[in-house]
Design an enzyme around this catalytic site. Sequence first.
Site, PDB file in Angstrom:
ATOM      1  NE  ARG D  73      -3.629  -2.370   2.484  1.00 48.30           N
ATOM      2  CZ  ARG D  73      -4.451  -2.636   1.332  1.00 48.30           C
ATOM      3  NH1 ARG D  73      -4.866  -1.929   0.448  1.00 48.30           N
ATOM      4  NH2 ARG D  73      -4.509  -4.084   1.395  1.00 48.30           N
ATOM      5  N   GLY D 103      -6.746  -3.750  -7.493  1.00 45.40           N
ATOM      6  CA  GLY D 103      -7.659  -2.834  -7.333  1.00 45.40           C
ATOM      7  C   GLY D 103      -8.685  -1.643  -7.138  1.00 45.40           C
ATOM      8  CG  ASP D 128     -12.652  -8.337  -1.638  1.00 41.10           C
ATOM      9  OD1 ASP D 128     -12.473  -9.332  -0.752  1.00 41.10           O
ATOM     10  OD2 ASP D 128     -12.319  -7.385  -0.762  1.00 41.10           O
ATOM     11  CG  ASP D 188     -29.359 -23.648   7.238  1.00 43.93           C
ATOM     12  OD1 ASP D 188     -30.575 -24.877   6.703  1.00 43.93           O
ATOM     13  OD2 ASP D 188     -27.988 -24.584   7.495  1.00 43.93           O
ATOM     14  NE  ARG D 254      -5.935 -10.781   0.308  1.00 39.00           N
ATOM     15  CZ  ARG D 254      -6.337  -9.739   0.146  1.00 39.00           C
ATOM     16  NH1 ARG D 254      -7.429 -10.087   1.391  1.00 39.00           N
ATOM     17  NH2 ARG D 254      -6.404  -9.627  -0.538  1.00 39.00           N
TER      18      ARG D 254
END
EC number: 2.7.1.11
Lengths: 325, 325, 325, 325
Positions: D73, D103, D128, D188, D254
């Site tokens: 980053r 992304g 994602d 469920d 990941r």
Amino acid sequence: MIKKIGVLTSGGDAPGMNAAVSAVIRYASSNKIEVFVIKDGYKGLINDWIEQADINYAQNIIALGGTAIGSARLPEFADIKVREKAVANLKKHAIEALVVIGGDGSYMGAQRLTEMGINCVGLPGTIDNDIVSSDYTIGFDTALNTIVQAIDKIRDTMQSHNRAAVIEVMGNQCGDLALYASIATGADVISTSESKLTEQEIVDQVTAIAKTGKRSVVVVVSEKMYPDVHALAEKVEASSGYVTRATVLGHIQRGGSPSAMDRHLAVTSAMFAVDQIIAGKGGLYIGLDGTKLVARDINSTLNMPRKDKTEETNKIRFLNAQFLK
Amino acid sequence: MIKKIGVLTSGGDAPGMNAAVSAVIRYASSNKIEVFVIKDGYKGLINDWIEQADINYAQNIIALGGTAIGSARLPEFADIKVREKAVANLKKHAIEALVVIGGDGSYMGAQRLTEMGINCVGLPGTIDNDIVSSDYTIGFDTALNTIVQAIDKIRDTMQSHNRAAVIEVMGNQCGDLALYASIATGADVISTSESKLTEQEIVDQVTAIAKTGKRSVVVVVSEKMYPDVHALAEKVEASSGYVTRATVLGHIQRGGSPSAMDRHLAVTSAMFAVDQIIAGKGGLYIGLDGTKLVARDINSTLNMPRKDKTEETNKIRFLNAQFLK
Amino acid sequence: MIKKIGVLTSGGDAPGMNAAVSAVIRYASSNKIEVFVIKDGYKGLINDWIEQADINYAQNIIALGGTAIGSARLPEFADIKVREKAVANLKKHAIEALVVIGGDGSYMGAQRLTEMGINCVGLPGTIDNDIVSSDYTIGFDTALNTIVQAIDKIRDTMQSHNRAAVIEVMGNQCGDLALYASIATGADVISTSESKLTEQEIVDQVTAIAKTGKRSVVVVVSEKMYPDVHALAEKVEASSGYVTRATVLGHIQRGGSPSAMDRHLAVTSAMFAVDQIIAGKGGLYIGLDGTKLVARDINSTLNMPRKDKTEETNKIRFLNAQFLK
Amino acid sequence: MIKKIGVLTSGGDAPGMNAAVSAVIRYASSNKIEVFVIKDGYKGLINDWIEQADINYAQNIIALGGTAIGSARLPEFADIKVREKAVANLKKHAIEALVVIGGDGSYMGAQRLTEMGINCVGLPGTIDNDIVSSDYTIGFDTALNTIVQAIDKIRDTMQSHNRAAVIEVMGNQCGDLALYASIATGADVISTSESKLTEQEIVDQVTAIAKTGKRSVVVVVSEKMYPDVHALAEKVEASSGYVTRATVLGHIQRGGSPSAMDRHLAVTSAMFAVDQIIAGKGGLYIGLDGTKLVARDINSTLNMPRKDKTEETNKIRFLNAQFLK
């Protein structure tokens, strides 16, 4: 104390060979020993394809299939002149000992090199589990899981369609891959290199199963036992009435990321081999004996008899044939 | 000759339990013994959840994870009145003996029932490998492979991002899952229930690794050892400088289709257990001793000492820490 | 509102068929419609192998490979008298409509039954991706992953040993399995049913690669294109110098637990099919168009042209042959 | 014609990033363009961690998880002075254009660099599936399969023990991983970031299921939605009576070898991106639209609305809750 060693892989590749190479490099390095990798087995010894090992490399190959340092067959290694070239190359790099990872085809070379002054210690690396001096070999567990997963998939289709399958697995004169896979999958008919059925016996057994109304049949056979498994499948179909297809699993059985236990055996036996070398020993092959590792003289391992598995095989046949009244 | 037996699974589910149940049904049926499945362990004995086993059912569950016949905890089974109800239900169905598949929590029940006239033989079914009387337990190999694959994946991300991971694995007082997984993945720091590091030691080891410039770090710890592994990860990050995250593998470690060797152990030990019952024996637990199966008196297994793994763990630490100069 | 419907699987089994059957049962049940499963495809219609569906059964089969309700071929379904028997059996159970899961071999039967008053809606279930009216078919993704994993394993061995592999994959006149697998694995030579190379072209391409010194070569070919892939491998070896083996992946490509996207397509298209039936429609086949599901008249789908993939195939050949200077 | 390009990966690693990097290198090389890899994303641009790409390297990384060229980053890339340093480094190597794989956090940097004269084309790389301009993202399919396999395993244990599980999956504001996994496993109860249930609603739904006698319950929730999923599990247990445990899948989602379709998307979109660069274009992000690839202006993609999935989610809830009468 020894300062420089080499590591090579020999014979057919097997999952876990990389974990073993990795552990040799890492463990020897931890012991302040320099490690060299020899590319493409004994062939690399002759051709001086010898490089200093890198610790990052060792880290990164643990989980990879095949052998990252290459392997090759070299029948001419039986020739002393060829081996002398190997020894000369090793001496050039001041390599005093070798870890050899491979099947029984690599034993003799390891023994001869030891006799010529290069202490060799071998690790049993082959998917076939055909090394008598070790309960299990590096690669067997992964190959077995690959086979079991393949048979599970084939069973899905056979069960969906009311069919029979003939599945040929590897093993090279050793029936363990076939036998263990049959135990794990509930194979209906089993023919191994150590407890062989004739084609007619296979046909008869499937035909008997057909009479019980069983929905699917799986026949597992070792490689190199029948001239043509597709022809065998046709015979099974003609007699039993099941639509029958043969599948030769082939080379998918060799590769793949090694299983946990193959890596465990690879890593622990690699450390054990380096310990032998540090102790100044050579001419040894490492084997798994129960949960213990043992180092045996190569010469002594050559005459070890193979365990007879006929009784065990028959017991599994009895178990898996509970449909046959 | 015995005519009717039951089979149940007890304690935490483990991959291979179904293969064991399947083999009990198939092998006993081949021996002309009728088999009944008891649902939900000892609880089903009390509630008469007992059904005749079906051979197709036995075929179809070999490869399935979990236990298809259910399991449950029943502490009140220690009460003799509760057990008398169990015995009454078994007698109602004319069931003379039981195969009990489960961890050491099921031993005492099996022993007590044997004393009350129902011969019980146990199989070691648990992922934790915490049964001292068996080298390996049914389910350990599958869980170990699940863990190793998970750690391989986490290593991908740590290596991509120059990070550290703290990974908590199961084991229930036994460090084998943590230790074997560390061997198979080259984990950088290892803390097991049998060879525990303090939080500070973990922090210090990762910090030392950081100084070598290593790109990624994996710390493997057994469950139930630290109050909060996420807090531990924060401490690691604060000291080492690696962005650090904790992952608790949790319940993904229990399920899944059993590995080949778990099925092999399940099937062979199930046959061996039925053989004991046919021989009229009870109060036994089956264990793997090297490549041999052995049947031990339950009482004798209770006092077997656990193997000390400190030396082996330290050797793996030495191996995996070759970066630390 | 419709009260009773049936569901059947037809043609070759495909992973995800069970997820589709499961979703038909669950979604119809949620809509207060009773569901019957027909065993073994159209064959079960004729033989009245028709059973009321169970909701627990529906839950338990989602993740299973193959088709749990069976499939079979029935060429005689083209005969109106045979179909009249089918309709009579359906009427006996008051079943008003059918969901048919299968390849294009099941279209005509679905259309004819619709014309006879039983509204049929089809789902594209086949690993071959050869249904022109749907971008992807149920089962393709799982089979493709199985193939890719197999090729990855074979590449391990080829790379270890400096060899070439010829790998035959399924596809039944559709090259998608071969093409997509080649994209995903970087296969060096690609011959699909839609963009075929002669044996000589394959031999020449591998020989050209050999001259660049590339360590391993993977050739992927669709099924039914060459008389004998083992003979082809021998020709490759003779010309290129690579030791070359052929592997026919065969039936391992059909089974296995369905992938996430195969289940997703199965479940969503099953709900969409039931919606059509609730709306009183029939004679439709469901297809995936981008991310949308569409319902097309069966008759209109029969004339849809197949997409030409020559350009795409050549682009991948260009990509994967970057070694060829 | 352009002569030199760079490739980098940015943001969280995703399976298939390596396949994309591989294809950029191989395809550009086939087009006589030199390729440089930038290590650790934008950080490597600033630090001149730029190396010429190797074609063998490109071959060997296709099947690997994570990103072999690193990612990091770099919030300070928003600062023009920082970016000027990046541009200077690129010009030093005569790199004229960049492929950026990552992304939506990497969009703005790609746009800004384009404005500064370096044509950038982006590929959607994230597990994602939260990039609105592409139907699917590189990495989503692999992560989804990992999640589905994990839930299948957890279901084994829940079903064995009559229990409930709360499972937290990733997604970062996008509910697709949760929704698709729920479809594929028959979860469920479903709570996604786009269609959130309150804790009380979850508790109530599980309690209602308990009343139907269902043996096991799986609740799937997106990450970052509840303060503590373990506390949520306790509430579920207290109300429903099911023994309930929470599992946070975490970082196992990941990594891992990319699935066939992730590699397919990676390779085809990488070639498409290089085609844009060859055509002299920049400031574009590649997206999947149905089965077609499209190149959209980065600025235009920023305002694309997210598809509302409430209706689809409710339909799946209706499907999966067929037990609730």
